[in-house]
Design an enzyme around this catalytic site. Structure first.
Site, PDB file in Angstrom:
ATOM      1  N   LYS A 126       1.046  -1.211   0.113  1.00  0.00           N
ATOM      2  CA  LYS A 126      -0.033   0.093   0.129  1.00  0.00           C
ATOM      3  C   LYS A 126       1.041   1.347  -0.054  1.00  0.00           C
ATOM      4  O   LYS A 126       1.859   1.296   0.838  1.00  0.00           O
ATOM      5  CB  LYS A 126      -0.836  -0.080   1.310  1.00  0.00           C
ATOM      6  CG  LYS A 126      -2.103   1.073   1.180  1.00  0.00           C
ATOM      7  CD  LYS A 126      -2.651   0.373   2.385  1.00  0.00           C
ATOM      8  CE  LYS A 126      -4.002   1.582   2.744  1.00  0.00           C
ATOM      9  NZ  LYS A 126      -4.781   1.318   3.831  1.00  0.00           N
ATOM     10  N   ASP A 130      -2.735  10.390  -5.682  1.00  0.00           N
ATOM     11  CA  ASP A 130      -1.291  10.409  -6.154  1.00  0.00           C
ATOM     12  C   ASP A 130      -0.710   9.051  -5.893  1.00  0.00           C
ATOM     13  O   ASP A 130       0.619   8.844  -6.000  1.00  0.00           O
ATOM     14  CB  ASP A 130      -0.538  11.477  -5.080  1.00  0.00           C
ATOM     15  CG  ASP A 130      -0.694  11.013  -3.611  1.00  0.00           C
ATOM     16  OD1 ASP A 130      -1.025   9.910  -3.310  1.00  0.00           O
ATOM     17  OD2 ASP A 130      -0.201  11.927  -2.976  1.00  0.00           O
ATOM     18  N   ARG A 185       1.930  -5.535   3.482  1.00  0.00           N
ATOM     19  CA  ARG A 185       0.771  -6.244   4.524  1.00  0.00           C
ATOM     20  C   ARG A 185       0.375  -7.591   3.901  1.00  0.00           C
ATOM     21  O   ARG A 185       0.562  -8.044   2.548  1.00  0.00           O
ATOM     22  CB  ARG A 185      -0.670  -5.508   4.523  1.00  0.00           C
ATOM     23  CG  ARG A 185      -1.178  -5.234   3.481  1.00  0.00           C
ATOM     24  CD  ARG A 185      -2.450  -4.224   3.601  1.00  0.00           C
ATOM     25  NE  ARG A 185      -3.039  -3.780   2.289  1.00  0.00           N
ATOM     26  CZ  ARG A 185      -4.269  -3.229   2.448  1.00  0.00           C
ATOM     27  NH1 ARG A 185      -4.928  -2.710   3.574  1.00  0.00           N
ATOM     28  NH2 ARG A 185      -4.742  -2.763   1.226  1.00  0.00           N
ATOM     29  N   ARG A 220     -12.963  -8.885  -1.978  1.00  0.00           N
ATOM     30  CA  ARG A 220     -13.980  -8.086  -1.451  1.00  0.00           C
ATOM     31  C   ARG A 220     -15.226  -8.140  -1.987  1.00  0.00           C
ATOM     32  O   ARG A 220     -15.494  -8.760  -3.114  1.00  0.00           O
ATOM     33  CB  ARG A 220     -13.234  -6.388  -1.561  1.00  0.00           C
ATOM     34  CG  ARG A 220     -11.978  -6.183  -1.140  1.00  0.00           C
ATOM     35  CD  ARG A 220     -11.544  -5.212  -2.238  1.00  0.00           C
ATOM     36  NE  ARG A 220     -10.253  -5.273  -2.044  1.00  0.00           N
ATOM     37  CZ  ARG A 220      -9.292  -4.343  -1.303  1.00  0.00           C
ATOM     38  NH1 ARG A 220     -10.215  -3.534  -0.676  1.00  0.00           N
ATOM     39  NH2 ARG A 220      -8.222  -4.256  -1.106  1.00  0.00           N
ATOM     40  N   ASP A 241     -16.256  -2.217  -0.769  1.00  0.00           N
ATOM     41  CA  ASP A 241     -14.909  -2.651  -1.202  1.00  0.00           C
ATOM     42  C   ASP A 241     -13.861  -2.775  -0.156  1.00  0.00           C
ATOM     43  O   ASP A 241     -12.774  -3.231  -0.185  1.00  0.00           O
ATOM     44  CB  ASP A 241     -14.480  -1.322  -2.076  1.00  0.00           C
ATOM     45  CG  ASP A 241     -14.543  -0.078  -1.424  1.00  0.00           C
ATOM     46  OD1 ASP A 241     -15.716   0.430  -1.113  1.00  0.00           O
ATOM     47  OD2 ASP A 241     -13.390   0.671  -1.264  1.00  0.00           O
ATOM     48  N   ASN A 242     -14.381  -2.581   1.261  1.00  0.00           N
ATOM     49  CA  ASN A 242     -13.604  -2.730   2.161  1.00  0.00           C
ATOM     50  C   ASN A 242     -13.957  -4.326   2.993  1.00  0.00           C
ATOM     51  O   ASN A 242     -13.389  -4.284   4.258  1.00  0.00           O
ATOM     52  CB  ASN A 242     -13.361  -1.472   3.253  1.00  0.00           C
ATOM     53  CG  ASN A 242     -12.697  -0.319   2.421  1.00  0.00           C
ATOM     54  OD1 ASN A 242     -11.957  -0.406   1.528  1.00  0.00           O
ATOM     55  ND2 ASN A 242     -13.071   0.751   2.850  1.00  0.00           N
ATOM     56  N   ASP A 252      -8.247  -3.034   5.284  1.00  0.00           N
ATOM     57  CA  ASP A 252      -8.238  -1.225   4.989  1.00  0.00           C
ATOM     58  C   ASP A 252      -8.749  -0.625   6.339  1.00  0.00           C
ATOM     59  O   ASP A 252      -9.492  -0.047   6.404  1.00  0.00           O
ATOM     60  CB  ASP A 252      -9.451  -1.386   3.837  1.00  0.00           C
ATOM     61  CG  ASP A 252      -8.943  -1.542   2.611  1.00  0.00           C
ATOM     62  OD1 ASP A 252      -7.765  -2.384   2.502  1.00  0.00           O
ATOM     63  OD2 ASP A 252      -9.543  -1.193   1.473  1.00  0.00           O
TER      64      ASP A 252
HETATM   65  P1  AMP Z   1     -10.484   3.216   0.606  1.00  0.00           P
HETATM   66  O1  AMP Z   1      -9.865   4.259   1.801  1.00  0.00           O
HETATM   67  O2  AMP Z   1      -9.978   1.783   1.224  1.00  0.00           O
HETATM   68  O3  AMP Z   1     -12.011   3.177   1.002  1.00  0.00           O
HETATM   69  O4  AMP Z   1     -10.077   3.419  -0.445  1.00  0.00           O
HETATM   70  C1  AMP Z   1     -11.178   4.051  -1.624  1.00  0.00           C
HETATM   71  C2  AMP Z   1     -10.517   3.961  -2.963  1.00  0.00           C
HETATM   72  O5  AMP Z   1      -9.547   4.929  -2.957  1.00  0.00           O
HETATM   73  C3  AMP Z   1      -9.741   2.752  -3.430  1.00  0.00           C
HETATM   74  O6  AMP Z   1      -9.848   2.589  -4.704  1.00  0.00           O
HETATM   75  C4  AMP Z   1      -8.172   3.117  -3.132  1.00  0.00           C
HETATM   76  O7  AMP Z   1      -7.421   2.530  -3.953  1.00  0.00           O
HETATM   77  C5  AMP Z   1      -8.189   4.619  -3.731  1.00  0.00           C
HETATM   78  N1  AMP Z   1      -7.196   5.667  -2.967  1.00  0.00           N
HETATM   79  C6  AMP Z   1      -7.313   5.955  -1.937  1.00  0.00           C
HETATM   80  N2  AMP Z   1      -6.112   7.060  -1.497  1.00  0.00           N
HETATM   81  C7  AMP Z   1      -5.602   6.833  -2.894  1.00  0.00           C
HETATM   82  C8  AMP Z   1      -4.399   7.598  -3.030  1.00  0.00           C
HETATM   83  N3  AMP Z   1      -3.376   8.390  -2.368  1.00  0.00           N
HETATM   84  N4  AMP Z   1      -3.900   7.524  -4.463  1.00  0.00           N
HETATM   85  C9  AMP Z   1      -4.798   6.697  -5.109  1.00  0.00           C
HETATM   86  N5  AMP Z   1      -5.928   5.991  -4.955  1.00  0.00           N
HETATM   87  C10 AMP Z   1      -6.119   6.175  -3.762  1.00  0.00           C
HETATM   88 MG    MG Z   2     -10.153   0.029   0.659  1.00  0.00          MG
END
Ligand code: AMP
Ligand code: MG
Length: 485
Positions: free
Chosen positions: A109, A121, A172, A179, A252-253, A262
């Site tokens: 990650k 980013d 990790r 998911r 998705d989590n 996550d």
């Molecule tokens: P989550 O925080 O696990 O719910 O993430 C939701 C979505 O946002 C997932 O598709 C992650 O891969 C994406 N994501 C979160 N932070 C970033 C980041 N800094 N750059 C690119 N994708 C991100």
């Molecule tokens: Mg996620």
């Protein structure tokens, strides 16, 4: 050393895998390494500390046959459907077979932008990656199914958030990263092509890796649904029993394996209150502590929907089956939670109808008096040993609590058994913040200390008193957590 890194997911589910490489880390520095987990995976900790080992931990030097991929998935985020999420800043390096013969994902990650990055980013900062490391290892030590943290490596690259922060990659390990959202993605592919083949392959992959008994059932996909309902009911019951608030229970989590993954805005509740929310973006309290069981069921209903084409020829019959089987969630959840509560109260064998009103009454009193969830149950063992004073003093309605204590004592609670299930040490929010603040200034000592404290949560040790107390009111009132940081 040669690492056997498999490409099972990438090989079996190419529609859900995009071959990708990690962004280069200009100056990788190992911050923390999980030697026990490394050994479980057959990885030599000394080698992991070497330049080649650190190269693996940031995705730079991989075995020749490795095929790292970004995984595609969809998901309901706060109830709204996003058809294309995927690993925006993560990579599945491949699978490792551990010392017990179990296949586990090795995942990064913060390894740079992927085709799923959208506006992000692709990066992660040291603080949030150390946070995930600490909380996931605490969860593991509490006996709760979870992804594990193998290492955090600082990349030497700045990450631009509200302030400029040092970048990091977290390595990790999980039973998989399948998911509910992976199934939602496959269901969309199946719909658009009119062919459920990819969905069936994903379901078969999930059955083989996580729920092999389902393969022998008369309807294996219905058995898969049952198995996921059961593991998620158990998982969420365990969260509730330790006061864990995941904070972003989007589909998705939520895993198919039943492990917690996550770790973003998650945190542990202190004063008992079902409305507890930490995440800065969860303004409606959708993922509040007390909502977690019903959200899990809602997510499982989304999972069941994806399986409809596999459940039977007749859609109405498939819907009827899915609905009937989702009905089992509540029963599974209540059985697990109620057994857990009886264990916390030291009366595991007491009859449910006797204990139930006792539990309801206790939770009402805890909420009314803002009782710290963790220390209360631990101190209650002292009451079981004969001295109720340490817990009694914090209740506003003393007469009511005394009456409760009398009824509870009549059940003959076992103090030793209580100490085995009620943790003394959890990663309390103010301690986590303190450790991360010091780490940001280059001092990892408070982080290492806190990690070692929460890695043995049930064993009370002298000298660690400050790790048992809730944060002060000023800190707790303003405490918020953040996603995607
Ligand atoms: P989550 O925080 O696990 O719910 O993430 C939701 C979505 O946002 C997932 O598709 C992650 O891969 C994406 N994501 C979160 N932070 C970033 C980041 N800094 N750059 C690119 N994708 C991100
Ligand atoms: Mg996620």
């Amino acid at each position: 050393m040669t690492l056997a890194l498999h490409s099972r997911f990438a090989g079996e589910l190419p529609e859900l895998a995009v071959g990708w490489k990690a962004e280069e880390a200009p100056e990788p520095t190992l911050l923390v390494l999980n030697e026990t987990l490394a050994a479980e995976l057959g990885l030599d900790p000394d080698w992991l500390r070497s330049p080649d080992g650190i190269g693996l931990l940031v995705g730079a030097t991989l075995p020749a046959q490795a095929t790292p991929v970004a995984q595609a998935y969809a998901g309901h985020q706060f109830g709204g459907f996003a058809p294309r999420l995927g690993d925006g800043r993560a990579l599945l390096l491949g699978e490792v077979v551990d010392a017990d013969g179990r296949m586990r994902d090795l995942h990064l990650k913060g390894s740079g932008r992927t085709p799923f990055a959208r506006g992000g980013d692709g990066l992660a900062a040291v603080g949030p990656m150390l946070r995930e490391y600490l909380i996931s290892e605490a969860m593991h030590a509490l006996g709760i199914p979870t992804a594990r943290a193998l290492a955090v490596v600082a990349t030497g690259r700045p990450v631009y958030r509200e302030t400029i922060q040092p970048g990091a990659v977290l390595a990790r390990v999980a039973d998989s990263h399948l998911r509910v959202g992976s199934f939602q993605y496959a269901a969309l592919v199946a719909q658009s092509t009119g062919d459920p083949a990819v969905l069936r392959r994903l379901a078969d992959h999930a059955i083989a890796r996580h729920h092999p008994a389902a393969a022998d059932a008369q309807n294996p996909y219905l058995a898969l649904l049952d198995a996921v309902i059961a593991v998620q009911a158990r998982l969420v019951a365990q969260w509730m029993l330790v006061g864990f608030v995941h904070g972003v229970m989007n589909t998705d989590n939520m895993t198919i394996s039943g492990q917690t993954i996550d770790y973003g805005p998650c945190a542990f509740m202190e004063a008992f209150d079902p409305a507890t929310v930490f995440s800065s973006i969860d303004s409606w309290g959708r993922y509040a502590y007390g909502n977690q069981p019903s959200v899990a069921l809602w997510n499982l209903a989304r999972f069941a929907e994806t399986l409809l084409p596999l459940l039977g020829e007749d859609t109405d019959e498939a819907i009827r089956l899915a609905e009937a089987h989702l009905g089992a969630f509540q029963m599974h959840y209540e059985t697990q939670w109620s057994a857990g509560m009886r264990a916390k109260l030291g009366v595991p064998d007491a009859a449910v109808p006797t204990v139930e009103p006792l539990i309801t009454d206790l939770l009402e009193q805890m909420q009314q008096s803002h009782i710290d969830h963790t220390s209360f149950y631990r101190r209650l063992a002292t009451a079981a040993r004969g001295d109720a004073e340490p817990v009694r003093g914090e209740f506003v309605d003393l007469a009511r609590f005394d009456e409760w204590t009398q009824r509870w004592r009549a059940l003959g609670p076992d103090a030793e058994a209580m100490d085995r299930v009620n943790p003394v040490y959890i990663p309390r929010n103010h301690l986590v913040e303190e450790a991360l603040t010091a780490a940001a200034e280059g001092d990892l000592a408070p982080f290492d200390r806190l990690l070692s404290v929460v890695q043995a949560p049930y064993v009370e040790r002298p000298g660690l008193e400050r790790y048992t107390e809730p944060g002060d009111k000023e800190f707790t009132t303003g405490f918020r957590t953040f996603c995607g940081t």
